[in-house]
Design a protein around this motif. Structure first.
Motif, PDB file in Angstrom:
ATOM      1  N   ARG A  26       0.879  -1.022  -0.003  1.00 39.18           N
ATOM      2  CA  ARG A  26       0.040   0.017  -0.158  1.00 39.18           C
ATOM      3  C   ARG A  26       1.018   1.180   0.128  1.00 39.18           C
ATOM      4  NH1 ARG A  26      -4.910   0.513   4.217  1.00 39.18           N
ATOM      5  NH2 ARG A  26      -5.776  -0.798   2.738  1.00 39.18           N
ATOM      6  N   LYS A  27       2.019   1.133   0.771  1.00 42.58           N
ATOM      7  CA  LYS A  27       2.777   2.472   0.824  1.00 42.58           C
ATOM      8  C   LYS A  27       3.647   2.584  -0.261  1.00 42.58           C
ATOM      9  CE  LYS A  27       3.356   3.282   5.983  1.00 42.58           C
ATOM     10  NZ  LYS A  27       4.275   3.522   6.827  1.00 42.58           N
ATOM     11  N   ALA A  28       4.049   1.488  -0.842  1.00 43.98           N
ATOM     12  CA  ALA A  28       4.697   1.625  -2.135  1.00 43.98           C
ATOM     13  C   ALA A  28       4.066   2.485  -3.012  1.00 43.98           C
ATOM     14  CB  ALA A  28       5.447   0.153  -2.481  1.00 43.98           C
ATOM     15  N   PHE A  29       2.745   1.788  -3.326  1.00 42.99           N
ATOM     16  CA  PHE A  29       1.740   2.479  -4.181  1.00 42.99           C
ATOM     17  C   PHE A  29       1.507   3.926  -4.001  1.00 42.99           C
ATOM     18  CE2 PHE A  29       0.527  -2.074  -5.627  1.00 42.99           C
ATOM     19  CZ  PHE A  29       1.021  -1.778  -7.120  1.00 42.99           C
ATOM     20  N   ILE A  30       1.170   4.222  -2.677  1.00 43.72           N
ATOM     21  CA  ILE A  30       0.838   5.542  -2.635  1.00 43.72           C
ATOM     22  C   ILE A  30       2.242   6.559  -2.699  1.00 43.72           C
ATOM     23  CG2 ILE A  30       0.881   5.633  -0.007  1.00 43.72           C
ATOM     24  CD1 ILE A  30      -2.214   7.134  -0.330  1.00 43.72           C
ATOM     25  N   ALA A  32       4.045   6.705  -4.844  1.00 42.18           N
ATOM     26  CA  ALA A  32       4.046   7.036  -6.296  1.00 42.18           C
ATOM     27  C   ALA A  32       3.368   8.459  -6.519  1.00 42.18           C
ATOM     28  CB  ALA A  32       3.207   6.230  -7.262  1.00 42.18           C
ATOM     29  N   MET A  33       2.589   8.864  -5.698  1.00 38.24           N
ATOM     30  CA  MET A  33       1.902  10.210  -5.749  1.00 38.24           C
ATOM     31  C   MET A  33       2.860  11.305  -4.912  1.00 38.24           C
ATOM     32  SD  MET A  33      -1.774   8.926  -5.299  1.00 38.24           S
ATOM     33  CE  MET A  33      -2.822  10.068  -5.788  1.00 38.24           C
ATOM     34  N   ALA A  39       4.312  11.654   6.366  1.00 41.94           N
ATOM     35  CA  ALA A  39       3.029  12.023   6.004  1.00 41.94           C
ATOM     36  C   ALA A  39       1.875  10.723   6.262  1.00 41.94           C
ATOM     37  CB  ALA A  39       3.017  12.482   4.564  1.00 41.94           C
ATOM     38  N   LEU A  40       2.544   9.553   5.762  1.00 40.97           N
ATOM     39  CA  LEU A  40       1.836   8.397   5.616  1.00 40.97           C
ATOM     40  C   LEU A  40       1.533   7.728   7.133  1.00 40.97           C
ATOM     41  CD1 LEU A  40       2.984   6.729   2.498  1.00 40.97           C
ATOM     42  CD2 LEU A  40       0.954   7.935   2.875  1.00 40.97           C
ATOM     43  N   ASP A  41       2.310   8.485   8.088  1.00 40.53           N
ATOM     44  CA  ASP A  41       1.953   8.072   9.431  1.00 40.53           C
ATOM     45  C   ASP A  41       0.947   8.880  10.035  1.00 40.53           C
ATOM     46  OD1 ASP A  41       3.670   5.827   9.824  1.00 40.53           O
ATOM     47  OD2 ASP A  41       5.508   6.948  10.454  1.00 40.53           O
ATOM     48  N   VAL A  80      -7.153  12.684   2.301  1.00 35.81           N
ATOM     49  CA  VAL A  80      -7.094  12.200   1.103  1.00 35.81           C
ATOM     50  C   VAL A  80      -8.568  11.812   0.451  1.00 35.81           C
ATOM     51  CG1 VAL A  80      -6.634   9.904  -0.165  1.00 35.81           C
ATOM     52  CG2 VAL A  80      -5.387  10.551   2.146  1.00 35.81           C
ATOM     53  N   GLN A  81      -8.400  12.938  -0.655  1.00 39.41           N
ATOM     54  CA  GLN A  81      -9.944  12.999  -1.292  1.00 39.41           C
ATOM     55  C   GLN A  81     -10.258  11.610  -2.186  1.00 39.41           C
ATOM     56  OE1 GLN A  81     -10.417  15.183  -4.827  1.00 39.41           O
ATOM     57  NE2 GLN A  81      -8.521  16.569  -4.163  1.00 39.41           N
ATOM     58  N   PHE A  82     -11.387  11.316  -2.162  1.00 39.16           N
ATOM     59  CA  PHE A  82     -11.851  10.142  -3.125  1.00 39.16           C
ATOM     60  C   PHE A  82     -13.029  10.661  -3.870  1.00 39.16           C
ATOM     61  CE2 PHE A  82     -14.930   7.942  -0.240  1.00 39.16           C
ATOM     62  CZ  PHE A  82     -14.617   8.651   0.916  1.00 39.16           C
TER      63      PHE A  82
END
Ligand code: FES
Length: 574
Positions: A26-30, A32-33, A39-41, A80-82
């Motif tokens: 998951r982290k590897a993919f995100i 990419a942005m 930030a991811l923590d 995180v918008q979706f």
């Protein structure tokens, strides 16, 4: 199942059989942005992006997202918008109500499926806010509602205008021959002068006010115009608050209690709001196992004055309502009727929020309790042999002399039949007759469209008839006006008594006594029932249409799908 002890990006991992690998991937993919590990923590705040090129009521959503993201980051969260489905009234075939439950399912499942510790719901146009509240109730992740805000009012010549009450008024004048082709085209460019939802007390404004009263929106949020700077500050504050909600674990079930729903229904009455508000809030409450008791709702109508002077019942527009102080002015006037101990999304009780509101100032949009527009009853619940499970009548939008009326039925079998015949010069109809539109309910239409605003037949409109009694199993736009019995339940398409009415029958409407009676004896009705055939079947259907036709419930149950409500009910609105 989601492991609720996990937070942020660790929440709800995709199943690969090795949770550490799932998180790594998951982290590897995100990344990419461009995100950093730092930030991811952070706690993750989802933001439901309902921008769509087909939805001008949500035209400011990108700016609101910027403001919400700013608020989230100011408070130490990761926004995180979706995307989800976005519904606009004029771009939803056959009707947006048919798609509301689909939007609710989409929103619920995306909140569940993706990692977020809290979510900011951006709604606005009629069906979007109820769909999001239904989703939030079922997902039960900390959630806060933000609406796009009302559009500004416009002008046509010297006259103020706004969608969509004036759309209908001018169209009626056009039908009667009082407004020509050139002028009606000119008017179409004036009715919606900015992005944002309809600027009258239609369904969108009603739902925004009911959501604020329910406690799911920060105070003042219902009425701030879509294009105002204050709207962005409100959005920023919602982003900030969402981070705190995540830390506090303040889930929607702690806000949306039976007492909070009662508050929101009281407000529906006091603002003279749209009849759609009752259907939508019934659906939201049903997600939490809470029954909205229609008889309790009717009693509430007896006790609650209509205070807000907005179109379609009154004169003003939502931007006037906001300048007058918005919903808190109304809530202060009727606070003796509200459950003040209800917790709101701000962390304060409703009573504390009302106390904290600015002192009132002179204005003429929200009337004082001592001088209401109507002493009671914006909306009435009718019962009788024509509506065993109830029907709705909006008194504040109806001519008073028609509240008690007996007349001859003129029946239209379907929306198509109505369209084909209503303007025929030889239609056998008089102003004292009662127009009936059937097979326009949840199953019949399908989707219970806002077709209940049955137009005055052209030949009567040309004679100057402005209102007459009309009845239907459909809904009506909150922006419409007229003596119209709506939501007749059960609907004709499932064999409700409305299916048995014939042109020429006499019907008695008695709003003061809450009664709706078909004056035909039981033996005759039984004869008619024996030869009645259902007008629709689900044979050969597929996809969402099939799901909808097999599972949608009746109006008194909020038109939600039976498998999405929380049954049996464990509580009821007081
Ligand atoms: Fe969106 Fe009226 S069309 S609120």
């Amino acid at each position: 199942m989601t492991d609720d002890t996990k937070t942020g990006m660790r929440k709800g991992l995709t199943s690969y059989g090795d949770s550490n690998f799932s998180l790594f991937l998951r982290k590897a993919f995100i990344k990419a942005m461009g995100y950093s590990d730092e930030a991811l923590d952070l706690p993750v705040i989802g933001i439901v992006n309902t921008y769509s090129g087909y939805n001008p009521c949500h035209g400011n959503v990108p700016e609101l997202i910027d403001a919400i993201e700013r608020g989230v980051m100011l408070s130490g969260g990761l926004p995180v918008q979706f995307p989800t489905i976005s519904l606009h009234e004029s771009f939803s075939h056959p009707t947006s109500m048919y798609l509301r439950n689909l939007m609710a399912m989409d929103t619920e499942e995306m909140i569940r499926a993706q990692p977020m510790d809290a979510v900011v719901l951006i709604g606005g146009c009629d069906k979007t806010v109820p769909a999001q509240l239904m989703a939030a109730a079922s997902a039960n992740v900390p959630a806060i509602s933000v609406v796009s805000g009302p559009m500004l009012s416009g002008t046509h010549g010297a006259e103020r205008v706004g969608a969509c009450t004036d759309c209908r008024r001018y169209w009626g004048m056009h039908r009667a021959g009082d407004v020509d082709e050139a002028e009606i085209n000119q008017i179409s460019g004036k009715l919606a002068p900015s992005v944002g939802f309809c600027g009258v007390m239609g369904t969108a404004s009603t739902m925004a006010c009911m959501t604020e009263a329910l406690g799911m929106m920060l105070p003042g949020g219902a009425s701030i115009p879509a294009v105002a700077a204050e709207r962005k500050r409100h959005a920023e504050a919602a982003g900030r608050r969402a981070v705190q909600l995540a830390a506090e674990g303040l889930t929607p079930d702690k806000i949306m209690t039976p007492e909070a729903f009662a508050n929101s229904l009281r407000i529906l009455m006091a603002i003279g709001g749209s009849t759609n508000g009752i259907v939508h809030m019934t659906a939201v409450a049903g997600r939490l196992g809470i029954d909205v008791d229609l008889d309790a709702f009717d009693r509430m109508g007896h006790e609650t004055p209509v205070l807000v002077d907005l179109k379609p019942s009154g004169m003003n527009y939502m931007d006037d309502f906001d300048k007058a102080g918005g919903l808190r002015v109304v809530m202060r006037e009727i606070k003796h009727l509200l459950n003040l101990d209800c917790l709101t999304i701000s962390g304060k009780t409703l009573g504390e929020e009302i106390e904290a509101a600015p002192e009132p100032w002179p204005q003429n949009v929200v009337r004082p309790l001592a001088d209401p527009i109507n002493a009671s009853g914006g909306i009435t619940v009718l019962r009788g042999n024509l509506a065993p499970r109830g029907a709705i009548f909006k008194q504040s939008a109806a001519a008073a002399h028609l509240h008690t009326h007996t007349g001859r039925a003129v029946v239209f079998e379907s929306i198509e039949d109505l369209t084909n015949r209503i303007d025929l010069p030889d239609l056998d109809v008089a102003a004292e007759d009662i127009l009936i539109l059937r097979n326009a309910g949840p199953i019949g239409a399908p989707g219970m469209p806002e077709a209940g605003y049955i137009p005055i037949p052209r030949k009567l409109a040309e004679q100057g008839v402005k209102d007459m009694v009309r009845m239907s199993d459909a809904r009506m736009s909150g922006t419409a006006f007229g003596s119209i019995v709506l939501h007749i339940c059960p609907e004709a398409a499932v064999g409700g008594p409305l299916a048995l009415v014939q042109t020429g029958d006499r019907i008695s409407l008695d709003v003061p006594n809450r009664s709706l009676e078909l004056l035909v004896d039981d033996a005759e009705l039984e004869k008619r029932r024996a030869v009645w055939k259902a007008p629709v079947s689900d044979e050969g259907l597929r996809g969402y249409r099939k799901l909808f036709m097999e599972h949608v419930q009746q109006a008194d149950e909020g038109c939600d799908m039976d498998f999405l409500t929380s049954r049996p009910f464990t509580a009821s609105t007081p």
